[in-house]
Design an enzyme around this catalytic site. Sequence first.
Site, PDB file in Angstrom:
ATOM      1  N   HIS A  22       0.864  -1.202   0.000  1.00 37.03           N
ATOM      2  CA  HIS A  22       0.000   0.000   0.000  1.00 37.03           C
ATOM      3  C   HIS A  22       0.891   1.240   0.000  1.00 37.03           C
ATOM      4  CE1 HIS A  22      -3.367   2.531   0.611  1.00 37.03           C
ATOM      5  NE2 HIS A  22      -3.731   2.201   1.835  1.00 37.03           N
ATOM      6  N   HIS A  28      -2.418  -2.231  -9.507  1.00 36.69           N
ATOM      7  CA  HIS A  28      -3.379  -1.604  -8.598  1.00 36.69           C
ATOM      8  C   HIS A  28      -4.620  -2.488  -8.540  1.00 36.69           C
ATOM      9  CE1 HIS A  28      -6.041   1.376  -6.790  1.00 36.69           C
ATOM     10  NE2 HIS A  28      -4.950   2.051  -6.471  1.00 36.69           N
ATOM     11  N   ASP A  39       2.594   5.887  -6.847  1.00 37.33           N
ATOM     12  CA  ASP A  39       3.837   5.814  -6.079  1.00 37.33           C
ATOM     13  C   ASP A  39       5.078   5.755  -6.966  1.00 37.33           C
ATOM     14  OD1 ASP A  39       2.032   3.761  -3.811  1.00 37.33           O
ATOM     15  OD2 ASP A  39       2.601   5.862  -3.542  1.00 37.33           O
TER      16      ASP A  39
HETATM   17  C1  SDX Z   1      -1.408   2.297  -3.283  1.00 38.20           C
HETATM   18  O1  SDX Z   1      -6.157   1.005  -3.060  1.00 38.20           O
HETATM   19  C2  SDX Z   1      -5.626   2.211  -3.344  1.00 38.20           C
HETATM   20  O2  SDX Z   1      -6.271   3.091  -3.860  1.00 38.20           O
HETATM   21  C3  SDX Z   1      -4.185   2.374  -2.899  1.00 38.20           C
HETATM   22  C4  SDX Z   1      -3.506   3.652  -3.399  1.00 38.20           C
HETATM   23  C5  SDX Z   1      -4.117   4.858  -2.742  1.00 38.20           C
HETATM   24  O3  SDX Z   1      -4.034   5.951  -3.311  1.00 38.20           O
HETATM   25  O4  SDX Z   1      -4.547   4.729  -1.562  1.00 38.20           O
HETATM   26  O5  SDX Z   1      -3.619   3.750  -4.806  1.00 38.20           O
HETATM   27  C6  SDX Z   1      -2.029   3.640  -3.029  1.00 38.20           C
HETATM   28  O6  SDX Z   1      -1.374   1.498  -2.373  1.00 38.20           O
HETATM   29  C7  SDX Z   1      -0.943   1.941  -4.672  1.00 38.20           C
HETATM   30  C8  SDX Z   1      -0.368   0.494  -4.752  1.00 38.20           C
HETATM   31  C9  SDX Z   1       1.059   0.545  -4.194  1.00 38.20           C
HETATM   32  N1  SDX Z   1       1.585  -0.808  -4.076  1.00 38.20           N
HETATM   33  C10 SDX Z   1       2.539  -1.257  -4.934  1.00 38.20           C
HETATM   34  O7  SDX Z   1       2.994  -0.601  -5.860  1.00 38.20           O
HETATM   35  C11 SDX Z   1       3.040  -2.652  -4.599  1.00 38.20           C
HETATM   36  C12 SDX Z   1       3.165  -3.467  -5.864  1.00 38.20           C
HETATM   37  N2  SDX Z   1       1.822  -3.714  -6.347  1.00 38.20           N
HETATM   38  C13 SDX Z   1       1.274  -5.003  -6.140  1.00 38.20           C
HETATM   39  O8  SDX Z   1       1.651  -5.616  -4.948  1.00 38.20           O
HETATM   40  C14 SDX Z   1      -0.181  -5.121  -6.540  1.00 38.20           C
HETATM   41  O9  SDX Z   1      -0.331  -4.565  -7.768  1.00 38.20           O
HETATM   42  C15 SDX Z   1      -1.251  -4.585  -5.623  1.00 38.20           C
HETATM   43  C16 SDX Z   1      -1.097  -5.063  -4.228  1.00 38.20           C
HETATM   44  C17 SDX Z   1      -1.231  -3.107  -5.634  1.00 38.20           C
HETATM   45  C18 SDX Z   1      -2.591  -5.054  -6.177  1.00 38.20           C
HETATM   46  O10 SDX Z   1      -2.507  -6.448  -6.199  1.00 38.20           O
HETATM   47  P1  SDX Z   1      -3.784  -7.348  -6.423  1.00 38.20           P
HETATM   48  O11 SDX Z   1      -4.981  -6.590  -6.851  1.00 38.20           O
HETATM   49  O12 SDX Z   1      -3.926  -8.204  -5.211  1.00 38.20           O
HETATM   50  O13 SDX Z   1      -3.335  -8.114  -7.717  1.00 38.20           O
HETATM   51  P2  SDX Z   1      -2.870  -9.590  -7.715  1.00 38.20           P
HETATM   52  O14 SDX Z   1      -1.935  -9.840  -6.586  1.00 38.20           O
HETATM   53  O15 SDX Z   1      -4.083 -10.434  -7.834  1.00 38.20           O
HETATM   54  O16 SDX Z   1      -1.996  -9.664  -9.067  1.00 38.20           O
HETATM   55  C19 SDX Z   1      -2.627  -9.938 -10.304  1.00 38.20           C
HETATM   56  C20 SDX Z   1      -1.505 -10.375 -11.229  1.00 38.20           C
HETATM   57  C21 SDX Z   1      -0.599 -11.434 -10.575  1.00 38.20           C
HETATM   58  O17 SDX Z   1      -0.040 -12.181 -11.640  1.00 38.20           O
HETATM   59  P3  SDX Z   1      -0.422 -13.740 -11.742  1.00 38.20           P
HETATM   60  O18 SDX Z   1       0.028 -14.351 -10.431  1.00 38.20           O
HETATM   61  O19 SDX Z   1      -1.954 -13.763 -11.920  1.00 38.20           O
HETATM   62  O20 SDX Z   1       0.351 -14.216 -12.945  1.00 38.20           O
HETATM   63  O21 SDX Z   1      -0.635  -9.265 -11.497  1.00 38.20           O
HETATM   64  C22 SDX Z   1       0.651  -9.546 -10.975  1.00 38.20           C
HETATM   65  C23 SDX Z   1       0.490 -10.650  -9.946  1.00 38.20           C
HETATM   66  O22 SDX Z   1       1.695 -11.389  -9.814  1.00 38.20           O
HETATM   67  N3  SDX Z   1       1.122  -8.323 -10.325  1.00 38.20           N
HETATM   68  C24 SDX Z   1       2.391  -7.949 -10.300  1.00 38.20           C
HETATM   69  C25 SDX Z   1       2.382  -6.720  -9.639  1.00 38.20           C
HETATM   70  N4  SDX Z   1       1.131  -6.403  -9.279  1.00 38.20           N
HETATM   71  C26 SDX Z   1       0.349  -7.414  -9.704  1.00 38.20           C
HETATM   72  N5  SDX Z   1       3.519  -8.537 -10.779  1.00 38.20           N
HETATM   73  C27 SDX Z   1       4.672  -7.841 -10.577  1.00 38.20           C
HETATM   74  N6  SDX Z   1       4.736  -6.645  -9.951  1.00 38.20           N
HETATM   75  C28 SDX Z   1       3.632  -6.060  -9.464  1.00 38.20           C
HETATM   76  N7  SDX Z   1       3.708  -4.874  -8.865  1.00 38.20           N
END
Ligand code: SDX
Length: 376
Positions: A221, A260, A312
């Site tokens: 997050h 996201h 971010d």
């Molecule tokens: C913020 O909710 C909000 O509004 C938050 C925010 C706000 O303003 O308050 O926008 C601020 O928190 C932004 C997000 C910051 N976090 C990150 O940048 C951390 C990296 N991001 C990921 O961990 C991820 O994208 C999440 C946690 C943000 C969202 O993950 P989800 O919805 O749980 O997605 P998922 O885990 O189901 O992933 C779906 C697919 C997967 O691939 P498969 O396993 O299906 O093959 O996408 C891939 C994931 O592996 N994936 C990523 C990835 N994010 C998703 N692969 C590599 N790097 C990533 N960052």
Amino acid sequence: MSDHYLPGLEHVIASETSISFLDVEKEEIVIRGYDLMELAEQMTYLDVVGLLLEGELPNESRRQAIESLIQAVYGLPPNVRAMLHLMPDRADMMDVLRTSISALASFDDELDDRSLEANGRKALRLLAKVPQIVAYGYRAITKQPLIEPDPKLSYTANFLYMITGTIPSPMEVAIFDQSLIVYSEHELPNSTFAARVIASTQSDIYGALVGAVASLKGTLHGGANEAVMHMLLEAGTEDDLEALIRSKLARKERIMGFGHRVYMRKPDPRALLMKEALAKLAPACNQQELYDMCVRGENVMRTEKGLHPNLDYYAAPVYYLLGIPIELFTPVFLAARTVGISAHVMEQHANNRLFRPRVHYTGARDLHPPQGNIVS
Ligand code: SDX
């Protein structure tokens, strides 16, 4: 009662609100009817404070009044200020923030008054004090002199000044103010949801914000912006960033700053705005290669994973070039989001229903303790 379990409450509508909505189809972040990108391009953070807390965009005199109300309550209770100096120098700044906001609650005479008016006054007190906790806290644990706000500076300029000790340029203030706007409110992320859950028990706004701080610290997050900057510094060049991302992906690691839960495979509009800000700031800081490196990383993630940067990813290098220490990236995010969280707490208190979800039970049933073990 619906009995299907959605991990992470994915796609679940958990609140009704008139504050904000992420219209993913139209790629628009709606803030009380306005497009957040238009607000970020045409208004100031304190305009958005008025919109979020009072329900309408303030005119110039109301915005000046809001700024005066905040400036009038600058300053931390001496005991809270002293506590900052007692924190260990290895303390995580989000923990310092969480602890200090919790301590602040005990000094607020209106703490348990949940009326709109009292919560509105407490929100302005928090908007004055949270940036000071961020700036003072960091300077206290790094044994630097605390910088008092300069009454000649604006709210946004003072926030940056209290952190860096340098009077920011007009361009730096404008870019920082834009970042505060795009961080200010974003519907129901984990941290805001945590705050609404806490407020739904009729607990106070300080406690709700403390819960949000604990949530925002997580790297999935708010903590992502700091992790992005560490990744960029570890790589150092465009080619090395591409190699680092590819090696992380090969190990099935998440790349911070991408993806996201709501936007999924669509772009985060806020990231595009911060990318434009970085395009301006980087050459002015003689750091064009930092911008070029970020663009390379974005292109690699789009082609390899079909993922777009979130806010971010581009906010991190902008904060780095503004002279904000990396340890303060997430605390600054929280300070900016304090207004959005406060608006949600006010709305929850005004029209409340206790949050109490159910579970999908997967444990054992019909077990019995062994006979004869009754403790007499
Ligand atoms: C913020 O909710 C909000 O509004 C938050 C925010 C706000 O303003 O308050 O926008 C601020 O928190 C932004 C997000 C910051 N976090 C990150 O940048 C951390 C990296 N991001 C990921 O961990 C991820 O994208 C999440 C946690 C943000 C969202 O993950 P989800 O919805 O749980 O997605 P998922 O885990 O189901 O992933 C779906 C697919 C997967 O691939 P498969 O396993 O299906 O093959 O996408 C891939 C994931 O592996 N994936 C990523 C990835 N994010 C998703 N692969 C590599 N790097 C990533 N960052």
